[in-house]
Design an enzyme around this catalytic site. Sequence first.
Site, PDB file in Angstrom:
ATOM      1  CB  THR A  52      19.744 -36.539  -4.122  1.00  0.00           C
ATOM      2  OG1 THR A  52      19.515 -36.860  -2.750  1.00  0.00           O
ATOM      3  CG2 THR A  52      20.688 -37.556  -4.723  1.00  0.00           C
ATOM      4  CE  LYS A  58      20.852 -39.738  -1.324  1.00  0.00           C
ATOM      5  NZ  LYS A  58      19.984 -40.046  -0.224  1.00  0.00           N
ATOM      6  CE  LYS A 101      17.257 -36.614  -7.743  1.00  0.00           C
ATOM      7  NZ  LYS A 101      16.811 -35.596  -6.810  1.00  0.00           N
TER       8      LYS A 101
HETATM    9  P1  NAD Z   1       9.545 -32.755  -3.269  1.00  0.00           P
HETATM   10  O1  NAD Z   1       9.208 -32.821  -4.711  1.00  0.00           O
HETATM   11  O2  NAD Z   1       8.511 -33.153  -2.259  1.00  0.00           O
HETATM   12  O3  NAD Z   1      10.040 -31.267  -2.880  1.00  0.00           O
HETATM   13  C1  NAD Z   1      10.742 -30.417  -3.741  1.00  0.00           C
HETATM   14  C2  NAD Z   1      10.118 -29.050  -3.615  1.00  0.00           C
HETATM   15  O4  NAD Z   1      10.882 -28.109  -4.382  1.00  0.00           O
HETATM   16  C3  NAD Z   1       8.673 -28.978  -4.156  1.00  0.00           C
HETATM   17  O5  NAD Z   1       7.804 -28.563  -3.113  1.00  0.00           O
HETATM   18  C4  NAD Z   1       8.750 -27.951  -5.282  1.00  0.00           C
HETATM   19  O6  NAD Z   1       7.601 -27.129  -5.388  1.00  0.00           O
HETATM   20  C5  NAD Z   1       9.960 -27.144  -4.869  1.00  0.00           C
HETATM   21  N1  NAD Z   1      10.573 -26.395  -5.965  1.00  0.00           N
HETATM   22  C6  NAD Z   1      10.845 -26.813  -7.232  1.00  0.00           C
HETATM   23  N2  NAD Z   1      11.418 -25.815  -7.944  1.00  0.00           N
HETATM   24  C7  NAD Z   1      11.512 -24.757  -7.108  1.00  0.00           C
HETATM   25  C8  NAD Z   1      12.010 -23.434  -7.248  1.00  0.00           C
HETATM   26  N3  NAD Z   1      12.537 -23.017  -8.400  1.00  0.00           N
HETATM   27  N4  NAD Z   1      11.937 -22.610  -6.197  1.00  0.00           N
HETATM   28  C9  NAD Z   1      11.399 -23.028  -5.011  1.00  0.00           C
HETATM   29  N5  NAD Z   1      10.914 -24.263  -4.808  1.00  0.00           N
HETATM   30  C10 NAD Z   1      10.966 -25.126  -5.846  1.00  0.00           C
HETATM   31  O7  NAD Z   1      10.858 -33.642  -3.089  1.00  0.00           O
HETATM   32  P2  NAD Z   1      11.478 -34.222  -1.722  1.00  0.00           P
HETATM   33  O8  NAD Z   1      11.005 -35.608  -1.516  1.00  0.00           O
HETATM   34  O9  NAD Z   1      11.307 -33.194  -0.656  1.00  0.00           O
HETATM   35  O10 NAD Z   1      13.023 -34.320  -2.137  1.00  0.00           O
HETATM   36  C11 NAD Z   1      13.861 -33.194  -2.216  1.00  0.00           C
HETATM   37  C12 NAD Z   1      15.274 -33.648  -2.493  1.00  0.00           C
HETATM   38  O11 NAD Z   1      15.693 -34.534  -1.463  1.00  0.00           O
HETATM   39  C13 NAD Z   1      15.437 -34.412  -3.808  1.00  0.00           C
HETATM   40  O12 NAD Z   1      16.638 -34.016  -4.403  1.00  0.00           O
HETATM   41  C14 NAD Z   1      15.454 -35.858  -3.374  1.00  0.00           C
HETATM   42  O13 NAD Z   1      16.171 -36.670  -4.279  1.00  0.00           O
HETATM   43  C15 NAD Z   1      16.149 -35.747  -2.038  1.00  0.00           C
HETATM   44  N6  NAD Z   1      15.846 -36.843  -1.097  1.00  0.00           N
HETATM   45  C16 NAD Z   1      14.550 -37.240  -0.918  1.00  0.00           C
HETATM   46  C17 NAD Z   1      14.308 -38.262  -0.020  1.00  0.00           C
HETATM   47  C18 NAD Z   1      12.898 -38.747   0.219  1.00  0.00           C
HETATM   48  O14 NAD Z   1      12.715 -39.794   0.833  1.00  0.00           O
HETATM   49  N7  NAD Z   1      11.866 -38.010  -0.211  1.00  0.00           N
HETATM   50  C19 NAD Z   1      15.347 -38.882   0.680  1.00  0.00           C
HETATM   51  C20 NAD Z   1      16.652 -38.418   0.501  1.00  0.00           C
HETATM   52  C21 NAD Z   1      16.882 -37.395  -0.409  1.00  0.00           C
END
Ligand code: NAD
Length: 290
Positions: free
Chosen positions: A87, A162, A237
């Site tokens: 997102t 979204k 966010k």
């Molecule tokens: P998270 O923080 O658990 O995962 C993100 C991952 O990206 C981390 O493991 C981090 O180490 C990695 N990362 C950061 N920079 C990086 C780079 N340069 N290279 C490689 N890896 C890198 O977050 P999440 O909960 O998995 O969410 C991910 C996305 O999905 C976000 O944009 C969030 O808004 C969206 N989202 C999350 C949910 C939820 O319920 N968690 C629901 C819908 C959407």
Amino acid sequence: MKIGFIGLGNMGSPMATNLAKSGHDVQGFDLSAPVPEGVNGAASAAEAAQDADVVITMLPNGTILRTVAAEVLSVMRPGAVLCDCSTVDVDSARSVAEQARAAGMAALDAPVSGGVGGATAGTLTFMVGGPEAAFQTVAPLFEVMGQKAVHCGDAGAGQAAKICNNMILGVTMAVTCEAFALADKLGLDRARMFDVVSTSSGYSWSMNAYCPAPGVGPQSPADNDYKPGFAADLMLKDLRLSQQAAQSVNADTPMGARATALYAQFVETEDGSGRDFSALLPRFVGRARS
Ligand code: NAD
């Protein structure tokens, strides 16, 4: 298919696992999270992306997406598709799509709804912006990771869908919580309130499917001491992204702005951080009219 998967956090890890389980060849990379079973670990984002038919990213925000996209687009093979499921702000999605087009590739913005539960169960909903041909290429992967994929339009349309959806969600959850707190003070039983509203014109997903009152309606994070679920921090966010988008196109969104301010206060100056976004109910219950 050969898939590069970058960002193996709470969401990315189960999504990549489901792709690998369904027989795809997945090369995964994350700066810190472990590579899940079934996924091959790559040494860098570029290594995960080269030779891939589709590169999927699941990253924290638009700034990181732009950096990773620049890195992978320089090594992806012509005709491959970059599919971002994070997102992020609409501008970053459009900018990455433009970079991809200039490099002879296609990009999709394909944010999801369904949370970690949906990612694990393979029941996410994808909202997708970008070229039709790229959407068709990635459609079989959406089928593995989710139950529904809607092609919303050109680049940025997935992110637009979204943030509009989540702006509605933030506002309806806030007003559902304040209505329960008002009902309490008026002496109205919560179960009766649910019975009426869930079948009357005040119904919504927040009331009917994710009721913020413990012990009332279907199982929800309220029944688990408001452990997320969908964390208030993530709602903040998404609300901020809605306001950033509204600002950029000069749209008047007073309710979205109010919900953003409320969640900012809850997360940043109260005890909302790390709690489910429906924990606004105990917050309202504990407060007097201001
Ligand atoms: P998270 O923080 O658990 O995962 C993100 C991952 O990206 C981390 O493991 C981090 O180490 C990695 N990362 C950061 N920079 C990086 C780079 N340069 N290279 C490689 N890896 C890198 O977050 P999440 O909960 O998995 O969410 C991910 C996305 O999905 C976000 O944009 C969030 O808004 C969206 N989202 C999350 C949910 C939820 O319920 N968690 C629901 C819908 C959407």
